[in-house]
Scaffold this motif. Structure first.
Motif, short mmCIF file in Angstrom:
data_model
loop_
_atom_site.label_atom_id
_atom_site.label_comp_id
_atom_site.label_asym_id
_atom_site.label_seq_id
_atom_site.Cartn_x
_atom_site.Cartn_y
_atom_site.Cartn_z
N UNK A 130 -4.55 -7.18 1.63
CA UNK A 130 -3.89 -8.45 1.15
C UNK A 130 -3.24 -9.26 2.39
N UNK A 131 -3.10 -10.32 2.29
CA UNK A 131 -2.37 -11.16 3.52
C UNK A 131 -1.19 -10.47 3.79
N UNK A 132 -0.83 -10.81 5.16
CA UNK A 132 0.29 -10.52 5.87
C UNK A 132 1.42 -10.66 5.08
N UNK A 133 1.65 -12.03 4.38
CA UNK A 133 2.77 -12.29 3.72
C UNK A 133 3.02 -11.57 2.47
N UNK A 134 2.15 -10.61 2.12
CA UNK A 134 2.43 -9.97 0.79
C UNK A 134 2.94 -8.44 1.38
N UNK A 135 3.26 -8.18 2.53
CA UNK A 135 3.86 -6.96 3.07
C UNK A 135 4.96 -6.73 2.28
N UNK A 136 6.10 -7.83 2.31
CA UNK A 136 7.37 -7.72 1.56
C UNK A 136 7.49 -8.97 1.04
N UNK A 137 8.01 -9.11 -0.29
CA UNK A 137 8.23 -7.76 -1.03
C UNK A 137 7.37 -7.40 -1.82
N UNK A 138 6.11 -7.99 -2.14
CA UNK A 138 5.24 -7.42 -2.90
C UNK A 138 4.50 -6.10 -3.10
N UNK A 170 7.54 -11.63 -20.50
CA UNK A 170 6.22 -11.38 -19.55
C UNK A 170 6.52 -10.48 -18.48
N UNK A 171 5.57 -10.02 -17.91
CA UNK A 171 5.82 -9.26 -16.84
C UNK A 171 6.35 -9.91 -15.58
N UNK A 172 7.10 -9.05 -14.63
CA UNK A 172 7.36 -9.49 -13.41
C UNK A 172 6.15 -9.42 -12.54
N UNK A 173 6.04 -9.98 -11.32
CA UNK A 173 4.77 -10.10 -10.58
C UNK A 173 4.53 -8.86 -10.02
N UNK A 174 5.26 -8.17 -9.41
CA UNK A 174 4.87 -6.86 -8.89
C UNK A 174 4.37 -5.67 -9.55
N UNK A 175 5.10 -5.68 -10.70
CA UNK A 175 4.37 -4.46 -11.68
C UNK A 175 3.04 -4.68 -12.09
N UNK A 176 2.64 -5.96 -12.02
CA UNK A 176 1.42 -6.32 -12.57
C UNK A 176 0.24 -5.54 -11.48
N UNK A 199 12.62 6.06 -0.21
CA UNK A 199 11.61 5.64 0.63
C UNK A 199 11.39 4.03 0.69
N UNK A 200 12.50 3.35 -0.05
CA UNK A 200 12.07 1.78 0.04
C UNK A 200 12.28 1.20 1.34
N UNK A 201 11.20 0.50 1.84
CA UNK A 201 11.10 -0.41 2.75
C UNK A 201 10.16 0.43 3.98
N UNK A 202 9.66 1.40 3.52
CA UNK A 202 8.60 2.24 4.60
C UNK A 202 7.30 1.41 4.94
N UNK A 203 7.01 0.55 3.87
CA UNK A 203 5.86 -0.54 4.52
C UNK A 203 6.23 -1.30 5.46
N UNK A 238 -1.45 4.06 -2.27
CA UNK A 238 -2.67 3.76 -1.26
C UNK A 238 -2.63 4.63 -0.08
N UNK A 239 -3.72 5.12 0.48
CA UNK A 239 -3.68 5.82 1.84
C UNK A 239 -3.69 4.86 2.99
N UNK A 240 -4.35 4.00 2.83
CA UNK A 240 -4.52 2.84 4.00
C UNK A 240 -4.11 1.50 3.30
N UNK A 241 -3.26 0.81 3.98
CA UNK A 241 -2.78 -0.28 3.62
C UNK A 241 -3.17 -1.44 5.02
N UNK A 242 -3.98 -2.50 4.44
CA UNK A 242 -4.64 -3.38 5.51
C UNK A 242 -4.00 -4.74 5.04
N UNK A 243 -3.65 -5.49 6.28
CA UNK A 243 -3.17 -6.88 5.93
C UNK A 243 -3.78 -7.67 6.88
N UNK A 244 -4.20 -9.12 6.31
CA UNK A 244 -4.93 -9.88 7.31
C UNK A 244 -3.74 -10.97 7.79
#
Length: 493
Positions: A228-236, A204-210, A151-155, A253-259
């Motif tokens: 989160x901000x709209x710039x985080x939809x992809x890839x974060x 050290x950790x990668x960003x996304x896993x944190x 399901x990669x790319x679903x968001x 998460x059941x609801x993803x909201x982006x500004x």
């Protein structure tokens, strides 16, 4: 009417139904603490603050978590530049974050986890992904196997095939990957950089896993709302979903909201364009594009006048208009302080709680209808302005005529309603600000002098100075109206 929110995952408005009735778990991606917060941060965290406040007002028990990213290349670079440590840089800018947000009346989250506090949780999550075939080690790094997650790319709506076709060799370790689209979960240590021991070697950790690890550690496998901000939809956020869902076998998460993003005069805010500013520079009058101090509540009002999902353009005239509008709301909010005693209101009246509002209150119903529609703050503000202007009008009658057209009880209801609904949006007025003093001390002769200076600047075609004088008057509660015949009229607002 039930609360509806636009879910980026489904790309439509959906009625909000929490996992557990009456309770909401909410996570928002926080700042990387290497510099002061900027206008984009103000837009984002004001928006999620209002969502959290509104959910609480609607009766939900909200558990709100917002992280601090305190491991990052930018933090390391700042530490090198300043001759200090990554920890010292992080602590400095965490403290400055709180200073900025408190000025904007952003409530503290319930928890502020740091990445450095969750390294073991990150190891555990990576280990689970590796055991399930979603992660692999390569040359000291560990990568997520994107092709393994169907399901990669679903968001974001991006297909893996297009991402692979557009991939380049810019990643420093691209040759170690089995697929160019794979992303780092653990980064092997580099010389002279902080590192933590791990089953795959120091690094050290990668960003996304944190964020995936911090959410699971603090809120559980599945939460109600991720913001989160709209710039985080992809890839974060896309990568967060892939990691968490693969490891936990449940939605993250059941609801993803982006500004929406912030622009300045229609351009993306950036240091290279010279339009970048921090929150404190804007508030303190240190931004060259708006070199006057701005009331934090005017900034908050400016942000809330637009929908959280839409782009927000910081332009001089819009900020000046927000300052003007805040004076109107502020006058209404201070109505009780200025006129309550004359109307016979008791101390109890002035300190009553929101729960005392009548459920049949028509303004409350309209406010809730607007906010239930995907946090339509502009519609909610329209209710506040209607109340504030009515109180302002009656306040003028009390001052000039000695009486109001409405009864003291009716005025009390309107003032309490305005005060309580404004608190839901985090808009609060005080009587001891410098602006109040300036307005109180500004007599008609001083106003006339400022207007004359503005007129002189206009006649000399020095429009920058003229605009500055107008903005000063607006900030002090004076609206200037230029007439077609060249005369100037003004009034207090």
């Amino acid at each position: 009417m039930s609360l509806t929110l636009t879910n980026t995952l489904t790309n439509r408005k959906q009625p909000f139904t929490p996992i557990h009735p009456g309770q909401v778990t909410m996570y928002c991606c926080g700042v990387t603490v290497y510099d002061d917060c900027h206008l984009g941060h103000a837009r984002s965290y004001l928006g999620w603050d209002v969502l959290r406040r509104y959910l609480s007002w609607r009766g939900y028990a909200v558990h709100y978590v917002q992280n601090f990213t305190d491991i990052d290349d930018k933090i390391l670079n700042r530490a090198r530049d300043t001759g200090t440590t990554m920890a010292a840089v992080s602590e400095r800018y965490i403290q400055r974050y709180f200073e900025d947000m408190h000025r904007l009346n952003v409530m503290d989250a319930d928890e502020y986890p740091k990445v450095t506090e969750h390294v073991e949780a990150i190891h555990e999550l990576i280990g689970q992904l590796e055991a399930k075939g979603y992660a692999y080690a390569a040359e000291g790094d560990v990568y997520y196997r994107v092709e393994q997650f169907a399901d990669y790319g679903q968001l974001s709506g991006r297909s893996l095939e297009k991402m692979q076709a557009g991939a380049s060799g810019r990643d420093r370790a691209a040759t170690a990957k089995t697929n160019p689209a794979d992303f780092a979960l653990w980064k092997g240590a580099k010389p002279d950089e902080p590192a933590w021991d791990s089953p795959w070697g120091p690094g050290r950790p990668g960003w996304h896993i944190e964020c995936s690890a911090m959410i699971r550690a603090r809120l559980g496998a599945t939460i109600d709302i991720h913001g989160g901000g709209g710039d985080l939809v992809f890839p974060h956020h896309e990568n967060e979903i892939a990691q968490s869902q693969a490891a936990n076998g449940k939605p993250l998460a059941n609801y993803w909201l982006h500004n929406g993003m912030v622009t300045v005069n229609g351009e993306k805010m950036s240091k290279s364009l010279g339009n970048f500013t921090t929150i404190r520079d804007l508030l303190d009058g240190a931004w060259a594009r708006y070199p006057q101090p701005v009331d934090p509540m005017a900034v908050r009002l400016f942000v809330l006048q637009g929908h959280y999902r839409k782009p927000l353009d910081f332009i001089k005239d819009a900020i000046a208009a927000a300052i003007n509008s805040w004076q109107t709301l502020k006058t209404g909010l201070l109505f009780g302080d200025h006129h309550g005693a004359a109307l016979g209101w008791s101390v109890a009246n002035l300190q009553s709680s929101p729960q005392e509002l009548s459920p049949d209150n028509p303004w409350v119903g309209r406010f809730q209808t607007a906010m239930d529609d995907d946090l339509n703050t502009s519609g909610a503000l329209a209710v506040l302005f209607e109340l504030a202007k009515g109180l302002q009008r009656e306040g003028n009658r009390l001052v000039h005529e000695g009486k109001s057209q409405l009864s003291p009880d009716r005025l009390l209801e309107q003032w309490q309603t305005l005060s309580h609904l404004a608190q839901v949006l985090g808009l609060e007025a005080t009587t001891n600000s410098d602006t109040d003093a300036a307005v109180g001390e500004l007599d008609e002769a001083a106003i006339a002098d400022l207007i004359q200076q503005r007129q002189a600047a206009r006649q000399q075609r020095d429009f920058a100075t003229a605009d500055e004088m107008r903005d000063r008057l607006v900030a002090m509660g004076i609206t200037v109206v230029d007439q077609p015949d060249g005369e100037v009229r003004w009034h207090r607002h």
